[in-house]
Write an enzyme that holds these catalytic residues in place. Sequence first.
Site, PDB file in Angstrom:
ATOM      1  N   CYS A 116      26.561  30.731  14.183  1.00 19.74           N
ATOM      2  CA  CYS A 116      26.194  29.896  15.334  1.00 19.74           C
ATOM      3  C   CYS A 116      24.692  29.700  15.481  1.00 19.74           C
ATOM      4  O   CYS A 116      24.245  28.941  16.347  1.00 19.74           O
ATOM      5  CB  CYS A 116      26.782  30.500  16.602  1.00 19.74           C
ATOM      6  SG  CYS A 116      28.543  30.840  16.441  1.00 19.74           S
ATOM      7  N   HIS A 165      22.022  30.116  24.612  1.00 21.62           N
ATOM      8  CA  HIS A 165      23.202  30.093  23.757  1.00 21.62           C
ATOM      9  C   HIS A 165      24.438  30.060  24.650  1.00 21.62           C
ATOM     10  O   HIS A 165      25.346  29.261  24.428  1.00 21.62           O
ATOM     11  CB  HIS A 165      23.200  31.319  22.846  1.00 21.62           C
ATOM     12  CG  HIS A 165      24.233  31.276  21.767  1.00 21.62           C
ATOM     13  ND1 HIS A 165      24.410  30.187  20.950  1.00 21.62           N
ATOM     14  CD2 HIS A 165      25.157  32.198  21.373  1.00 21.62           C
ATOM     15  CE1 HIS A 165      25.388  30.434  20.092  1.00 21.62           C
ATOM     16  NE2 HIS A 165      25.862  31.636  20.336  1.00 21.62           N
ATOM     17  N   GLU A 198      22.260  38.081  26.595  1.00 19.56           N
ATOM     18  CA  GLU A 198      21.242  37.035  26.630  1.00 19.56           C
ATOM     19  C   GLU A 198      20.528  37.024  27.982  1.00 19.56           C
ATOM     20  O   GLU A 198      19.304  36.856  28.046  1.00 19.56           O
ATOM     21  CB  GLU A 198      21.851  35.672  26.345  1.00 19.56           C
ATOM     22  CG  GLU A 198      20.806  34.572  26.242  1.00 19.56           C
ATOM     23  CD  GLU A 198      21.340  33.247  25.741  1.00 19.56           C
ATOM     24  OE1 GLU A 198      20.516  32.380  25.396  1.00 19.56           O
ATOM     25  OE2 GLU A 198      22.576  33.066  25.694  1.00 19.56           O
ATOM     26  N   LYS A 229      27.417  24.464  27.047  1.00 23.64           N
ATOM     27  CA  LYS A 229      28.719  24.715  26.427  1.00 23.64           C
ATOM     28  C   LYS A 229      29.896  24.568  27.382  1.00 23.64           C
ATOM     29  O   LYS A 229      31.036  24.501  26.943  1.00 23.64           O
ATOM     30  CB  LYS A 229      28.722  26.080  25.754  1.00 23.64           C
ATOM     31  CG  LYS A 229      27.847  26.128  24.503  1.00 23.64           C
ATOM     32  CD  LYS A 229      27.980  27.441  23.758  1.00 23.64           C
ATOM     33  CE  LYS A 229      27.205  27.420  22.443  1.00 23.64           C
ATOM     34  NZ  LYS A 229      25.745  27.493  22.640  1.00 23.64           N
ATOM     35  N   HIS A 275      31.912  25.316  22.232  1.00 25.29           N
ATOM     36  CA  HIS A 275      31.030  25.984  21.278  1.00 25.29           C
ATOM     37  C   HIS A 275      31.255  25.405  19.890  1.00 25.29           C
ATOM     38  O   HIS A 275      32.260  25.711  19.244  1.00 25.29           O
ATOM     39  CB  HIS A 275      31.302  27.483  21.278  1.00 25.29           C
ATOM     40  CG  HIS A 275      30.307  28.274  20.487  1.00 25.29           C
ATOM     41  ND1 HIS A 275      29.200  27.706  19.881  1.00 25.29           N
ATOM     42  CD2 HIS A 275      30.252  29.603  20.189  1.00 25.29           C
ATOM     43  CE1 HIS A 275      28.516  28.649  19.247  1.00 25.29           C
ATOM     44  NE2 HIS A 275      29.130  29.800  19.423  1.00 25.29           N
ATOM     45  N   PHE A 311      27.471  35.297  14.855  1.00 27.25           N
ATOM     46  CA  PHE A 311      28.177  36.429  14.266  1.00 27.25           C
ATOM     47  C   PHE A 311      27.419  36.881  13.015  1.00 27.25           C
ATOM     48  O   PHE A 311      26.913  36.072  12.242  1.00 27.25           O
ATOM     49  CB  PHE A 311      29.596  36.030  13.870  1.00 27.25           C
ATOM     50  CG  PHE A 311      30.570  35.959  15.026  1.00 27.25           C
ATOM     51  CD1 PHE A 311      30.190  36.250  16.315  1.00 27.25           C
ATOM     52  CD2 PHE A 311      31.896  35.610  14.792  1.00 27.25           C
ATOM     53  CE1 PHE A 311      31.090  36.195  17.368  1.00 27.25           C
ATOM     54  CE2 PHE A 311      32.816  35.549  15.831  1.00 27.25           C
ATOM     55  CZ  PHE A 311      32.424  35.843  17.117  1.00 27.25           C
TER      56      PHE A 311
END
Length: 395
Positions: A152, A287, A298, A317, A322, A381
């Site tokens: 991502c 994010h 975050e 998002k 996502h 990830f």
Amino acid sequence: MQGAGHRVAITGYGVVAPCGVGKQVFWQGLLGPGIRGAKTVELADWDPQPYFANPKEARRADRVEQFALAAAHEALTQSGDLPYDHARIGTIFGTGIGGLRTLEESVIVRVEKGERRVSPFLVPMMMANACGAAISMRYGLRGPAETICTACAAATHAIGAAARQIAWGRCDAVVTGGAESAATITAVAGFANMTALSSSGESKPFDATRDGFVFGEGAAVFVLERYDLASARGATILGEILGAASNADAHHITAPSPGGVGAIACMQLALDDAGLTPSDIKQVNAHGTSTPLNDQAESQAVAALFGTPTPPVTSIKGVTGHPLGAAGALEAAAVLLSFEHRLIPPTANTTTLGEGIECDVVVGAPRPWTPGPTISNNFGFGGHNGSVIIAPPRA
């Protein structure tokens, strides 16, 4: 990019997203209602044909490549003809997975009909570097053509790497961004079974009841140029890449490092690269995936680095879902649009901030602001962290 040499201008960009094809339609989508009752959010009635010479050519491109070429068309149309040696125009692109749709369809064909029925176009359609390669071939760009595949964080890493090619004097222009279209039945099942997807079908970043992300797709493409060359040719400069950074949590394959320590370090590296201090940042495009662990980490990272109150924080998002490796590209496009419209889009679906979320999250309605340097974050990830700092054009 502090001390790196040339300044880096943005002179064109294009967007393909479920909430809008074309950047201004995308902007209206960002101001609209969020996703509700869905595991995935995908482009309805997508027609790739306007971006290809004929139907056969379109069929030989996976959906992710179709998105990339459509976004590239809008970006390069806006930037206009690039009057540079094409050996000095690069293509640095990002994706998390690549042509997964073609791969999954081909596995079904092999199982049901046998090996000889598998298309000879499977490999070029499924390979992760197909998007960037297609753009370089479509426009005859013979500079560095590289694909970054860091989950991502891929598109943000690609934008940072592209900017460095220009800052270091290796390219005069680079086409960059990211694309993804990977919401196949198997991929959705995999994310759902690892409890990453929202069980309520609602993406609500930083909300007290957030329960996972909604799978998205899309692409955004940017034309970066040496600032002085873009100015000399009379290009309209839409923004500037001031700095970027990448690091690793080295902690867990899916979970962020506790307290967001990797994210803190990555954002600080980006500030150092830009020659800025935390007080210079006027917006954080988060994010913000709507997963409990990511949003918590975050938020802690942003509060630790910027203090409280933090700069305004938003996540798109809740509208886009996502889109994995395309996330950073769509979010960079949202930043440029927030400069143009002098509004920060709200974090859709978010009403009550979760416990420990100490950021100034923009909710409910777009917030008027005076555009200034904005940091956009993505965390993938594998522990991949990426931050890029984008600013409005300046003298």
